[in-house]
Structure formats: C-alpha cells, structure tokens
Design a protein around this motif. Structure first.
Motif, PDB file in Angstrom:
ATOM      1  N   PHE A  85       0.842  -1.217   0.000  1.00 39.43           N
ATOM      2  CA  PHE A  85       0.000   0.000   0.000  1.00 39.43           C
ATOM      3  C   PHE A  85       0.874   1.264   0.000  1.00 39.43           C
ATOM      4  N   VAL A  86       1.866   1.281   0.884  1.00 37.69           N
ATOM      5  CA  VAL A  86       2.726   2.455   1.006  1.00 37.69           C
ATOM      6  C   VAL A  86       3.552   2.659  -0.271  1.00 37.69           C
ATOM      7  N   GLN A  87       4.119   1.547  -0.805  1.00 34.85           N
ATOM      8  CA  GLN A  87       4.954   1.703  -2.007  1.00 34.85           C
ATOM      9  C   GLN A  87       4.144   2.187  -3.215  1.00 34.85           C
ATOM     10  N   TYR A  88       2.941   1.627  -3.358  1.00 31.46           N
ATOM     11  CA  TYR A  88       2.076   2.061  -4.467  1.00 31.46           C
ATOM     12  C   TYR A  88       1.689   3.550  -4.324  1.00 31.46           C
ATOM     13  N   LEU A  89       1.383   3.946  -3.084  1.00 26.81           N
ATOM     14  CA  LEU A  89       0.992   5.345  -2.824  1.00 26.81           C
ATOM     15  C   LEU A  89       2.133   6.298  -3.199  1.00 26.81           C
ATOM     16  N   ILE A  90       3.376   5.890  -2.784  1.00 19.24           N
ATOM     17  CA  ILE A  90       4.545   6.736  -3.091  1.00 19.24           C
ATOM     18  C   ILE A  90       4.791   6.795  -4.592  1.00 19.24           C
ATOM     19  N   THR A  91       4.619   5.654  -5.272  1.00 22.95           N
ATOM     20  CA  THR A  91       4.857   5.612  -6.722  1.00 22.95           C
ATOM     21  C   THR A  91       3.857   6.514  -7.459  1.00 22.95           C
ATOM     22  N   ALA A  92       2.590   6.447  -7.013  1.00 20.22           N
ATOM     23  CA  ALA A  92       1.548   7.244  -7.696  1.00 20.22           C
ATOM     24  C   ALA A  92       1.808   8.745  -7.562  1.00 20.22           C
ATOM     25  N   HIS A  93       2.402   9.152  -6.436  1.00 20.45           N
ATOM     26  CA  HIS A  93       2.616  10.598  -6.226  1.00 20.45           C
ATOM     27  C   HIS A  93       4.056  10.872  -5.861  1.00 20.45           C
TER      28      HIS A  93
END
Length: 987
Positions: A85-93
């Motif tokens: 969840f955290v890695q995807y969130l960082i990648t998106a923004h």
C-alpha cells in the motif's frame, strides 16, 4: 462521513478549455469546517466547485460511496499488504510525496523522535472529538485582505458597495444563526480600525469623508445587533465587550457625532482637570461609534413581561386589572413596552436580524401601542398648558434626542419590520440598502394578530402610522455638521420608503388621523402650534404629506403645509433686508446654540414646499393668496423668493395653453418683493432679476408695466430704471407682444418719459443719456432733459459722460448743442505732457474737428480751452495740423457765410495754439532729458524732428529751433553720446 472528496469538471466555453478540479471538504455536525479546491480562487465565499460537490452529495447521497475512515482500513491489512500500500501510494505521487515519506521513515526509525512519543497516528477522514469547537469554515485571511483592499480604494470603484454587501453578508449569517457572523464582523472591524486614514483625519481635525462615515455607522449598528442576540452565551458577550472597549479607547476611533474637532481639548485633559475647571467638552463623555454597542452589553432579555410579549400574540392583561393605571398594559389590555424608544427599537432590529421575525413583530406592536399612549397623554398635557404656551408663542419643551437621524435608526427599523411582514414576494428581502432594487416593492394588508376586538388594523397601516409619528416628532437640531446632515438624509430615506406605499382607503384614513394629531399635538409635534426656536424644520416631511393628502383632503393638506412653512431659527436673528447667504448665519449667542450647517439645504426645502403649494393652487385665488402670505412671512432669502417667482411664472405660462392670471400675479408680487429686498444690497444676480421682472410684468399686461414705471424709485436704481426697465418697456418687441392701441402706447411712453426725467434729476451722471434717448419723440421732455444735463455739467458730470452726450447730440443733428457740451467737457479735462495714449485724445480731436467745421468763432472759443487742458505736445501738433488742412465752417450752418480760406498760424486763433504747441515741445524735451537712458536716444532724436516741423510753422521758426538746439547742447553737455547724435542730425 467527515470528509468528502471528488473531482469537479467545468465544461469548455468559447474562450476557455474544459477544466477539472480536485475538491476536498471536511464537515462536522452539519457544518462545513474546511475546504480546499484546485482552482485556487481566493474569496470570502466558497468557490463554485465546492458548492457543486456539496450539492451533489446533498441531492444524490446514494451516488457517493461511503467508506470507513482510512485508519480502520489500514488496521485490517497485514505486514505485506501495508508495505505494498505504502509503495504504491509513493509511486503514484512520487514527486510530491517522496521527500515527506523519506522524512517520516527517518523519524519512525529513530527511537527518541517526537513521532514515537505519541500513541497512534492522525486520520483526516475520521471525525472530530465531541468536545472540539465546531463552526462553519470562514477564510479569515481572505476577509481581512478584501476589507483592506476595499478601504484602500477609499470609496472609489464601487468599494463602498462591496463593503455594504459584506455587512449584508454578516446580517445574513446572523439571520441563519451562524456563529461566524460575529467573527466576520470582528475581522471587518479590525481592518476598519487599522485604516491609516483615521489618524490622518484626526491630526488634521477634519471629519471623515461622507461615504466612510456611513460605513462606520453601519458597523456600529451591526455591533449593537450582535451584542443584543437574545440567545448568546455570557462568555461570548463578555469577550465582545472587551473587544469593543479596546477599540473605543483607541484615540483614532471615530466619534458617534462624526466630529473629531469637538474633542480636541481632551488632549490636555490632565491639565484642565487638575486645575478644577470642567470644560463643556470634558463634561460630556466621549461617545464613539461603539458606545451604543458597549451600552447594549448591559441589556438582557430575562424580563418576564418582555419574554411574554415576544413569545405570544395573545398576551393580554387579566381583565380585573384593566380599570386602574398599569405600566404594563393599555386600557384595551394590550401589552406595552416602556423602554427608551431607540433602545426598544434596537431590540426589534436584533430579533429581526437574528432570525426571529415573529418575535420582532410582536415587540414592534407593543412599542407602537406605547407610543400611541404617550401621544394621547401628551395631548392631554398640552390642553392644560395651551393658553400659556400660545401667549408666549414659543416653547422650551422638545425632545433633545430625535428619532430621525438617530444612530440606531429606530423609525426605519420599525417601518422595515412591519412592511416586511406585508411584502408580496416569495423571498423576504432583508438587506438594509435597497439601492439595487429597480422596481418598488409591492405590499398587501396583513391583519395584526392580536386578541383585541379592533380587528381592522394591519401591519401596513401601523408602518405608515409609526413613520408619521417619528417624522413628526418635535426635536432639537443636533450639533455638528455630520449629525445635522444625517437628519436630512434619514428623513429622505424614510420618505422614499413611504412613497412606495400605495395609499388605499385604509392608509388614507391612517394618514388623515395622524396628520390631525400632529397639528393638534402642541409642543410634542414638529407641526404643533408652538415649537422651540431650534426645532428641526418639517418642510421635507410636510411636502410629502401635502402631496399625499391633497387628492383626499385638500383643506387638511394646505393647513398642514402652511403650518410647516415656518423657520423660527431665522425669525429672531435675520438682519433686515437681504440674507442672500444664510449659510454663514450663526445664531445670536454662539455659545448657547448650535450652528446650523445645513441651513442652506433647509431653506431650499422650505422653498420646495412653497413651490409645491403654488403649483397645486394654480387658478384658486384664495389659496394662492394664503400661500403668498406664508412665503412673504417666512422666507428670508431673496434668491429663494426669486426662484419661487420664476417657478410660479413657468407654471402660469405653459407653452401649449393660455396663461393663468392668478398665478402670474403671484409671480409678479414675489418679483416685486425681491426688487425691494435687493434694492439697497449688492446682489450679483440683480440685473437678471430686473430683466425678469419686466418680462413678468409684460406678461401680466399694460397696467402692471404702468405700475412699475410709476413706482420705480421703490424698486430700481435710477440706472436700472432708465437703461433696463424703461428701455425694455419702450422696445418694439414689447409693443408687439402686448399689441397695444395708440392711447395705451402713449400712456406707456408718457410714464417712461416722466421716469426718465426723474432719474436724470436724481443721477444725471448715469442717466442723462438714457433720459435723452427716451425723450427723443417729445420736444418738451427732450428740452427738459437737455437742460438737466447742462445744469449738471458744471458740477456732477465727468468729461467722459459729457463727451458721450455731446457726440449723441451731434448724431441727432444738434451740432451747436454738441459744441456746447464738448466745451464743458474740455473744462474738466487735464492731459499731462506724457499722456500721449490717453483715452480722451479721440474726444479732444473730435471736439476740435466739430468746432472747426462749425466755423472760425467756435474754433476761436475752443482753442483757449484746449491750450489750458492739453499739455501733450504730440496731441497739440496733431490738432494744429488738422486745423490748417481745410478751411473752417464747412458744416454749413444756415445763415452763416463761409469765406472758404485756409487759416494762418500767424493770426488768432491758431497763433495761440502754435505757441502752446512749441512751448509744450520745449517743456517735454527738458522733462525727457532729466532721466533718459541710452536705449531711448534714437526715439528722442525722432521726437526732436517732429518738434522742428512744428517750429517751422512759425515765421521765425528756424531761428527759434536753432536757439533751442544750442541751448540743449549747453545745458546737457555731460550727455556726450546724445549730444553727438543731436549734432549729427541738427548741426
């Protein structure tokens, strides 16, 4: 939910492409507590995108997915899911979030960081705790910025309108019971107090500008509204009180009466108090625009009688109490509220403003019942004192605090509360300023909800009644320009609202009843028989009443308007004669009475009232006579009476129909009064007034013209009478306009000639020529006028006047008379050696030419006079030259023989002239040489050449001239360069 997010798309327009914005809104217990939007619009109101998202959620709740707070969702994830969840969130923004993620990771891994001291983590999607403050979102920074901007524009670019709409927004918030109303008002006030112009105005001792003053007034009134909120908490009230006191104590805080000048002595407060003197300005406490709000903090709503009044339409006294005097109820058992009127009205305004319209209406009805009772009691008191007061002709009884122009606008407030209940509109419009409304509001009668038997009362008739009561209240003119100006402005505002009412039979009945009460009301009414000398005049109000009553009860309308014509402040102080500039009129005892700064405006209103009555009375002899009397008795300014005369004349002579003789006579009568008033005083419009009077008298007819010609001395100066009045009466246009027969023409001409001779006797200098002109057609009168001129010539007349008449005589074919007058003129004249451009030179040349044309005898008679009066060499040589060019006596006077020979300069009378010319040249030469500068040498040599020409006319002229030159060389040998030039030219 506590957090709403979404995207809002704005469709493309002709100039802009389609735009999409991200919006997030937090809310708590039915209030939006914060908003963010990608559009970046800065305003005190929400942007359209926030509104769109909110409405979408309200209208389509089922379309908006409801989710758990994010913390709940995270709690359900395992270690791997959280990592993902955290890695995807960082990648998106990653661009926006990466630095923050790195920093948070460092802090979490450090055991003694602040983040690790707190249990748990924040969640923006979860709600606030039950103890947290919850109020609507208000962008405070934005409010500050906007107010600051509008104030900096100083009333230009519609900024006043913008600030008024912010005040209206505060009222709207109060009405919705939004706690931000007071907060927003605080922010506005802070910016107002920080306005840099305040200290500037105070230093200069000048008043605040008009537009700005009105904004401050509204600010003060709004604070009264806020502190009178019937349901505010005590701690809120004490917080407001602290703020208001803090602002009120600042020395730049504007004063209630708008004058900084008045309180300047306060700067030396310490000195005067220590020495035990109490000056007037110190005795009176300093009242700022916030003083009334501060006083309002002491008021409460706990009174049980007040609570019963506002909570029920059917609150009445128990029947057994109705016999005795009760302070709580009237004889019908209706409740009364006996508070100080403006304070009671401020309560009404507060109820209305805080969204309690029914309660506001109930309290208004109680206040009106109280005012009615007071009116009745005052009438009874007056009946007992009437005889004594009428004998004195004045009264000391008056209200020191007027309701019209009062800072709390009590009458306007009651009127609005009542009319709002009667408006025929879907939405009740509560804004104070109706400036934007193009069409007037439409009202209907709404019966007053009450238990009393008198069932035909409506809120609309009460509105009219209370407005008339308030406007008719007798009150002393307040001190200071601003307060006086405000009285006029408030009166005009109330009248403008009254004019929106359609007067049906019910309202006409209310109007008549109240007008009768005002006329009978003694010293408590501004229209009573006796009023205080400093009483605020009723002209504007009476003009409205007159126009409203006229179609229904003309007698009452005239009685009232005639009563209102007075202006007692001018009665005892106006000097006799003309008071053309009453604006500077200060009462006899300046220390005791205020100065009437608005006197000019008040007098013009008095004039308007008179004009309205004149127009209405056209054709009615009796009414016109009473109006004329009232004007003559009450109006003291000649320019205003002149304006009335012109108005009457215009109305009496319409372009498309016959003149109205009754009104024309009034115009003439007023015109004659103006003539008498301005006869002995200087008035810049006097010529215009005289011309107008003749025009008016011409319209009235030949009898009026005869009358003004016969009594000219009480109306005109001799100059005006001859050059304007008689000349116009005798003009071709007047004869045509009146289409007179021969006897009438003769009568007018005879009056004009008599006037001309009387004026010539009285002021020959200025009237002689006009008199001669007017008497041309009558031999005896003309001879008389000529004799008057001859008699006056030796003493009272100047050479210019005599030369003018002499030329007129020559033009009329009386050359010998012209010669006689020219000779008399010469005896008054004196031309010095250096006056070679004197305006009389042409007259002298003309007189000599006239004498020469008449013959040798006349020339011989005038030359000694010329020699005696004229010492200017060039003028004398000019006369000499002209006399030697042709033979004398060419005018051909009958019975005289003319030899046709040229005259010799060796013989009389020209010899005398030649000698005088030569000696003038000699004297002038010496005079010029005493103070000559090198740059005038050339001019001087030319002058000597001219002199030589004259010398050579004498038989031994060349010898005389040579001696003269030798003489000069001897006397002025010091002026070497000049003498060199003289030698070069003359040897």
């Amino acid at each position: 939910g506590f957090h709403l997010s979404g995207t809002v798309t704005e469709p493309a327009t002709a100039t802009e492409p389609e735009m999409t914005y991200k919006v997030a809104i937090s809310f708590d217990r039915c209030k939006i507590t914060s908003v963010t939007c990608g559009c970046g619009n800065k305003d005190i109101f929400y942007c359209a995108h926030v509104v769109a998202l909110s409405l979408y959620r309200i209208r389509k709740p089922d379309q908006v997915k409801l989710r758990l707070p994010i913390s709940e969702t995270l709690f359900q994830m395992n270690r791997d899911q959280l990592q993902k969840f955290v890695q995807y969130l960082i990648t998106a923004h990653h661009t926006e979030v990466l630095p923050t993620a790195q920093k948070l990771a460092d802090e979490i891994l450090s055991s003694n960081s602040e983040i690790n001291q707190v249990h748990g983590a924040p969640d923006p999607t979860a709600g606030a705790s039950i103890d947290d403050e919850n109020c609507w979102h208000l962008d405070e920074e934005q409010v500050r910025e906007q107010v600051k901007l509008f104030l900096s524009q100083g009333g230009y670019y519609g900024s006043g309108k913008q600030l008024n709409s912010m005040f209206a927004k505060v009222r709207e918030m109060l009405r919705m019971r939004d706690s931000n109303g007071a907060r927003m008002l605080t922010l506005i006030t802070e910016q107002f107090m920080a306005d840099p112009r305040l200290s500037l105005w105070r230093q200069q001792g000048t008043g605040i500008t008009e537009k700005c003053r009105q904004l401050w007034d509204e600010l003060g009134a709004l604070w009264v509204c806020v502190v009178l909120n019937p349901h505010c908490k005590l701690e809120e009230k004490s917080c407001w009180l602290r703020q208001l006191r803090k602002w009120g104590e600042m020395d730049v805080c504007p004063l209630e009466d708008g004058n900084y000048g008045n309180e300047l002595p306060n700067i030396t407060n310490a000195l005067t108090q220590s020495s035990g003197h109490s000056q007037d300005s110190l005795a009176r406490p300093r009242r700022t625009v916030f003083t009334r709000a501060i006083e309002g903090c002491d008021l409460h709503w706990q009174d049980s009688h007040l609570q019963r009044i506002i909570s029920s339409d059917f609150y009445v006294s128990p029947s057994y109490q109705r016999e005795g005097e009760s302070l709580l109820f009237n004889s019908q058992g209706q409740p009364l509220w006996l508070e100080h009127v403006p304070t009671a009205c401020a309560r009404v305004d507060a109820l209305r403003s805080h969204g309690y319209p029914r309660e506001a209406l109930r309290l208004t009805v109680a206040i009106i019942n109280t005012l009615r009772l007071q009116q009745q009691r005052q009438l009874e008191i007056y009946k007992h004192q009437k005889k004594e007061l009428l004998q004195r002709g004045a009264t000391t009884i008056t209200n020191l605090e007027g309701w019209v122009g009062h800072p709390l606008n009590p009458i306007g407030c009651l009127f609005l509360t009542l009319t709002e209940a009667c408006r025929l509109e879907e939405e009740n419009c509560l804004e104070i300023s109706d400036a934007g409304d193009s069409k007037p509001p439409v009202y209907q009668h709404v019966p007053v909800v009450t238990s009393s038997q008198d069932g035909d009362e409506s809120y609309l008739s009460l509105a009219l009644e209370v407005a008339l009561m308030g406007m008719g209240q007798q009150r002393v003119m307040p001190e200071g320009l601003y307060a006086q100006d405000k009285v006029c402005r408030n009166e005009e505002q109330i009248i403008a609202r009254l004019q929106d009412l359609e007067l049906d039979p019910v309202l006409v009945q209310t109007l008549r009843k109240q007008c009768i009460l005002l006329l009978e009301g003694g010293p408590f009414s501004g229209l009573g028989e006796v009023i205080h000398r400093e009483s605020v005049p009723m002209h504007t109000f009476a003009k409205y009443l007159f126009s409203a009553l006229l179609p229904h009860d003309a007698d009452l309308a005239y009685k009232l308007a005639l009563r209102a014509m007075r202006l007692p402040v001018l009665e005892t102080t106006a000097p006799s004669g003309d008071v053309t500039h009453p604006h500077h009129l200060v009462s006899v005892v300046p220390s005791r009475y205020p100065r009437w700064f608005t006197l000019g405006h008040l007098e013009s209103q008095q004039c308007e009232l008179a004009s309205t009555m004149l127009t209405a009375a056209k054709g009615d002899m009796l009414r016109l006579h009473t109006v004329l009397e009232a004007i003559q008795k009450n109006i003291h300014s000649s320019s205003l009476i002149f304006k009335l005369a012109q108005d009457a004349f215009k109305i009496a002579t319409p372009a498309d129909s016959n003149s109205d003789t009754t009104l024309l006579n009034v115009a003439l009568e007023l015109g004659l009064q103006v003539m008498r008033m301005t006869l002995s005083t200087l008035n810049w419009r006097r010529r215009e007034m005289v011309r107008w009077l003749v025009t008016c008298a011409t319209e009235v007819g030949v009898r009026a013209l005869v009358s003004i010609l016969q009594s000219w001395y009480s109306l005109f100066t001799p100059t005006e009478a001859t050059s304007i009045v008689a000349a116009t009466v005798m003009s071709h246009n007047t004869i045509l306009r009146l289409s007179l027969d021969y006897p009438q023409r003769e009568e007018l001409a005879s009056c004009a000639r008599t006037l001309a001779l009387q004026c010539a006797m009285k002021d020959p200098q200025n009237c002689a020529l006009s008199a001669l002109t007017l008497c041309e057609k009558d031999h005896i009168a003309f001879e008389t006028a000529y004799q008057i001129v001859i008699d006056a010539a030796s003493t009272g007349m100047t050479y210019t006047q005599l030369f003018t008449i002499a030329r007129y005589m020559e033009h009329r074919g009386y050359p010998l008379r012209a010669f006689k007058l020219a000779s008399l003129a010469m005896t008054h004249l004196n031309l010095a050696y250096n006056q070679d451009t004197h305006p009389a030179i042409n007259d002298v040349l003309w007189a000599c030419a006239l004498s020469h044309s008449l013959g040798k005898n006349e020339l011989a008679a005038i030359i000694p006079l010329v020699v005696k009066s004229v010492h200017c060499a060039t003028v004398l040589s000019d006369i000499l030259r002209r006399c030697t060019m042709t033979a004398p006596g060419l005018a051909g006077i009958p019975g005289r023989r003319n030899s046709g020979k040229l005259m010799s300069t060796d013989k009389a009378p020209l010899r005398q002239l030649l000698d005088a010319t030569i000696s003038a040249y000699i004297n002038t030469t010496h005079s010029r040489l005493t103070h000559i500068s090198p740059r005038h040498y050339g001019e001087f040599i030319e002058f000597l050449s001219k002199a030589r020409e004259t010398f050579l006319l004498a038989q031994d002229g060349h010898i005389q001239f040579a001696q003269f030159i030798d003489n000069l060389k001897q006397i002025y040998k010091g002026k070497k360069k000049l003498m060199l030039l003289v030698r070069e030219r003359f040897g």
